[in-house]
Design a protein around this motif. Structure first.
Motif, PDB file in Angstrom:
ATOM      1  N   GLY A 170      -9.223  11.913  -9.028  1.00 44.85           N
ATOM      2  CA  GLY A 170     -10.384  12.838  -7.338  1.00 44.85           C
ATOM      3  C   GLY A 170      -8.631  13.305  -6.875  1.00 44.85           C
ATOM      4  N   ILE A 171      -8.168  13.541  -7.072  1.00 42.95           N
ATOM      5  CA  ILE A 171      -6.889  14.405  -6.522  1.00 42.95           C
ATOM      6  C   ILE A 171      -7.028  15.524  -6.412  1.00 42.95           C
ATOM      7  N   ILE A 172      -7.464  16.193  -7.911  1.00 45.70           N
ATOM      8  CA  ILE A 172      -7.043  17.927  -7.801  1.00 45.70           C
ATOM      9  C   ILE A 172      -8.361  18.518  -6.470  1.00 45.70           C
ATOM     10  N   SER A 173      -9.397  17.458  -6.864  1.00 44.74           N
ATOM     11  CA  SER A 173     -10.614  18.448  -6.114  1.00 44.74           C
ATOM     12  C   SER A 173     -10.663  18.015  -4.660  1.00 44.74           C
ATOM     13  N   SER A 174      -9.377  17.415  -4.200  1.00 43.12           N
ATOM     14  CA  SER A 174      -9.428  16.790  -2.718  1.00 43.12           C
ATOM     15  C   SER A 174      -8.513  17.665  -1.916  1.00 43.12           C
ATOM     16  N   TYR A 175      -7.638  17.640  -3.132  1.00 39.63           N
ATOM     17  CA  TYR A 175      -6.284  19.475  -2.942  1.00 39.63           C
ATOM     18  C   TYR A 175      -6.815  20.343  -2.733  1.00 39.63           C
ATOM     19  N   TYR A 176      -7.924  20.680  -3.416  1.00 40.22           N
ATOM     20  CA  TYR A 176      -8.556  21.754  -3.667  1.00 40.22           C
ATOM     21  C   TYR A 176      -9.457  22.141  -2.149  1.00 40.22           C
ATOM     22  N   ASN A 177      -9.890  21.069  -2.088  1.00 35.29           N
ATOM     23  CA  ASN A 177     -11.059  20.951  -0.702  1.00 35.29           C
ATOM     24  C   ASN A 177      -9.908  20.956   0.632  1.00 35.29           C
ATOM     25  N   VAL A 178      -9.035  20.549   1.046  1.00 33.15           N
ATOM     26  CA  VAL A 178      -8.456  20.444   1.853  1.00 33.15           C
ATOM     27  C   VAL A 178      -7.698  21.868   1.685  1.00 33.15           C
ATOM     28  N   LYS A 179      -7.784  22.714   1.219  1.00 35.01           N
ATOM     29  CA  LYS A 179      -6.940  24.135   0.981  1.00 35.01           C
ATOM     30  C   LYS A 179      -7.813  24.975   1.874  1.00 35.01           C
ATOM     31  N   ASN A 180      -9.247  25.376   1.176  1.00 31.29           N
ATOM     32  CA  ASN A 180     -10.499  25.279   1.565  1.00 31.29           C
ATOM     33  C   ASN A 180     -11.002  25.338   3.289  1.00 31.29           C
ATOM     34  N   GLN A 181     -10.853  24.428   3.601  1.00 32.80           N
ATOM     35  CA  GLN A 181     -10.830  23.550   4.981  1.00 32.80           C
ATOM     36  C   GLN A 181      -9.612  24.156   5.632  1.00 32.80           C
ATOM     37  N   GLU A 182      -8.646  24.242   5.476  1.00 34.44           N
ATOM     38  CA  GLU A 182      -6.739  25.199   5.850  1.00 34.44           C
ATOM     39  C   GLU A 182      -7.764  26.664   6.075  1.00 34.44           C
ATOM     40  N   GLN A 183      -8.027  27.200   4.906  1.00 35.88           N
ATOM     41  CA  GLN A 183      -8.512  28.604   5.400  1.00 35.88           C
ATOM     42  C   GLN A 183      -9.095  28.985   5.570  1.00 35.88           C
ATOM     43  N   ARG A 184     -10.269  28.191   6.199  1.00 37.27           N
ATOM     44  CA  ARG A 184     -11.379  27.983   7.238  1.00 37.27           C
ATOM     45  C   ARG A 184     -10.761  28.317   8.177  1.00 37.27           C
ATOM     46  N   LEU A 185     -10.117  26.631   8.342  1.00 32.93           N
ATOM     47  CA  LEU A 185      -9.147  27.001   9.617  1.00 32.93           C
ATOM     48  C   LEU A 185      -8.467  28.061  10.764  1.00 32.93           C
ATOM     49  N   LEU A 186      -8.174  28.756   9.688  1.00 32.22           N
ATOM     50  CA  LEU A 186      -7.665  30.142   9.605  1.00 32.22           C
ATOM     51  C   LEU A 186      -8.159  31.219  10.067  1.00 32.22           C
ATOM     52  N   LYS A 187      -9.321  31.304  10.148  1.00 36.20           N
ATOM     53  CA  LYS A 187     -10.932  32.035  10.850  1.00 36.20           C
ATOM     54  C   LYS A 187     -10.620  31.839  11.769  1.00 36.20           C
ATOM     55  N   TYR A 188     -10.732  30.820  12.717  1.00 36.64           N
ATOM     56  CA  TYR A 188     -11.177  30.374  14.492  1.00 36.64           C
ATOM     57  C   TYR A 188     -10.024  31.791  14.873  1.00 36.64           C
ATOM     58  N   THR A 189      -8.576  32.160  14.442  1.00 33.76           N
ATOM     59  CA  THR A 189      -7.858  33.074  14.753  1.00 33.76           C
ATOM     60  C   THR A 189      -8.104  34.492  14.537  1.00 33.76           C
ATOM     61  N   ILE A 190      -8.434  35.019  14.623  1.00 33.19           N
ATOM     62  CA  ILE A 190      -8.775  36.721  14.650  1.00 33.19           C
ATOM     63  C   ILE A 190      -7.368  37.374  15.323  1.00 33.19           C
ATOM     64  N   LYS A 191      -6.171  38.268  14.266  1.00 35.35           N
ATOM     65  CA  LYS A 191      -5.238  39.016  14.140  1.00 35.35           C
ATOM     66  C   LYS A 191      -5.328  39.880  14.409  1.00 35.35           C
ATOM     67  N   ALA A 192      -4.604  41.755  15.353  1.00 39.90           N
ATOM     68  CA  ALA A 192      -4.506  42.635  14.352  1.00 39.90           C
ATOM     69  C   ALA A 192      -4.010  42.945  13.016  1.00 39.90           C
ATOM     70  N   PRO A 193      -4.615  43.409  12.474  1.00 38.86           N
ATOM     71  CA  PRO A 193      -3.896  43.837  10.768  1.00 38.86           C
ATOM     72  C   PRO A 193      -3.184  45.053  11.208  1.00 38.86           C
ATOM     73  N   PHE A 194      -3.046  45.930  11.886  1.00 39.53           N
ATOM     74  CA  PHE A 194      -2.029  47.118  12.568  1.00 39.53           C
ATOM     75  C   PHE A 194      -2.323  46.975  14.012  1.00 39.53           C
ATOM     76  N   SER A 195      -1.164  47.980  14.398  1.00 40.32           N
ATOM     77  CA  SER A 195      -1.100  48.438  16.004  1.00 40.32           C
ATOM     78  C   SER A 195      -2.307  49.340  15.972  1.00 40.32           C
ATOM     79  N   GLY A 196      -2.986  49.084  17.317  1.00 38.92           N
ATOM     80  CA  GLY A 196      -3.592  49.620  18.004  1.00 38.92           C
ATOM     81  C   GLY A 196      -4.347  49.871  19.034  1.00 38.92           C
ATOM     82  N   ILE A 197      -5.531  50.229  18.590  1.00 39.07           N
ATOM     83  CA  ILE A 197      -6.172  50.041  20.754  1.00 39.07           C
ATOM     84  C   ILE A 197      -7.564  49.433  19.935  1.00 39.07           C
TER      85      ILE A 197
END
Length: 380
Positions: A170-197
């Motif tokens: 079950g290591i493969i499934s656990s690994y991708y579950n963790v990677k999925n959660q890490e990607q979702r964690l990044l969505k709690y922070t929204i950064k500017a894709p370019f300089s603007g207003i």
């Protein structure tokens, strides 16, 4: 005899009275002056065919070429940031726009990473005994595993036996579950894709943000586009990369633009084609109304005159021996005030300004020349 003489005298008196009366009556008639035939002075121009740049007028509003509508993919409380999330606030590329409280979900991610670590650690004794050749790489993987950093990529499988063994635990499934959660964690922070207003802010610090909620709009202020709709007859004239002169309503300022895109289809409802003009200037703002003059194409062997000089039957007046005449012409392009014509020989003298009531055969005098035609009187 006496009666005859009296009769003759009476006849003479009557004839004399009539004669005198007619003379008095004729003397009271005023003779009207005979009007002189007026020769109108006209402004003329001599035709010299050449290259005429066809310019298509258009107008529209500026829109930022790059814009982002900010939406939340997670739920949480909007945490205060270094800059206030307000309309008009400037951000640099990569700078944080919004931070949503992720402490609860972060703990969940850490728990999943810990479970993955424990699962791999549990199979290490079996790897040492059954797969001694792959034991070192998995041992190095555990040594590089840090709960405070992103989960590293799993070691590459070198055999089917290794693949079956690792997958069965079950290591493969656990690994991708963790990677999925890490990607979702990044969505709690929204950064500017370019300089603007930031042009729109719909939430404030401390607000509860829900999944799918719109948060605002962010634009790049360095490049703008103006969408213009032109008649389908101009479709063949438009070329990508053509320089366009733009000016504001007052005509006080001008800007240089470029045709960046031309739509490949014609609107079936309005029978117009859409073109996009790109313009860069730090004085421009989104929503500004500008007028554009598009250089469509160059017409050879043509002239450009005022539209009022061409008749409804597509003829223009020329001056030939101080007399007006009409010739047929070939209109190539009509604008609001100008028309591009072909078919007029070089050296032809045409009118520069229209004459009210002009007709073929009308006697005229070109401005600056002496009138050689004698004035005639018309009998009454």
């Amino acid at each position: 005899m006496r009666n005859l003489i009296l009769s003759l005298i009476g006849v003479v008196l009557i004839v004399g009275a009539v004669f005198i009366g007619n003379k008095i009556a004729n003397s009271k008639k005023k003779r009207r002056p005979v009007p002189e035939k007026v020769v109108k002075t006209v402004f003329t121009d001599t035709v010299k065919n050449g290259e005429v740049q066809i310019v298509i007028p258009a107008n529209g509003n500026l829109v930022a070429k790059r814009r982002v509508e900010l939406f939340s993919e997670v739920q949480g409380v909007f945490k205060p940031n270094r800059k206030l999330f307000k309309a008009g606030q400037k951000y640099s590329k990569g700078e944080t726009l919004i931070r949503i409280d992720a402490s609860e979900f972060y703990a969940t991610v850490q728990a999943s990473k810990s479970n993955l670590y424990n699962t791999i650690a549990a199979i290490m004794p079996d790897l040492r005994l059954d797969f001694p050749e792959i034991f070192p790489k998995w041992q190095n993987y555990l040594k590089g595993f840090n709960l405070d950093k992103t989960t590293p990529k799993l070691p590459e499988m070198t055999s089917d036996k290794e693949n079956y063994f690792i997958t069965g635990r079950g290591i493969i499934s656990s690994y991708y579950n963790v990677k999925n959660q890490e990607q979702r964690l990044l969505k709690y922070t929204i950064k500017a894709p370019f300089s603007g207003i930031l042009t729109q802010a719909l939430v404030t610090e401390g607000s509860l943000i829900r999944n799918g909620q719109k948060l605002g709009e962010f634009i790049d202020t360095s490049v703008y586009e103006m969408e213009v709709a032109l008649g389908k007859k101009y479709a063949s004239f438009l070329k990508v990369g053509e320089t366009v002169l733009l000016n504001d309503i007052e005509g006080a300022k001008t800007y240089d633009g470029t045709v960046s895109r031309v739509n490949g289809s014609i609107d079936a409802t309005t029978q117009t084609i859409t073109a996009f003009i790109e313009v860069k200037n730090n004085q421009l703002k989104e929503g500004m109304y500008l007028e554009a003059n598009l250089n469509a194409k160059k017409e050879q062997n043509a002239i450009q005159i005022n539209r009022s000089l061409i008749t409804d039957s597509r003829e223009v007046f020329i001056v030939r021996d101080s007399v007006l005449d009409l010739i047929d012409v070939e209109p190539v392009f009509f604008s609001d005030t100008k028309v591009v014509l072909k078919g007029i020989p070089d050296g032809t003298v045409i009118l520069e300004k229209p004459i009210p009531g002009a007709y073929a055969g009308m006697l005229v005098k070109p401005y600056g020349k002496k009138n050689k035609a004698a004035k005639t009187k018309t009998p009454q």
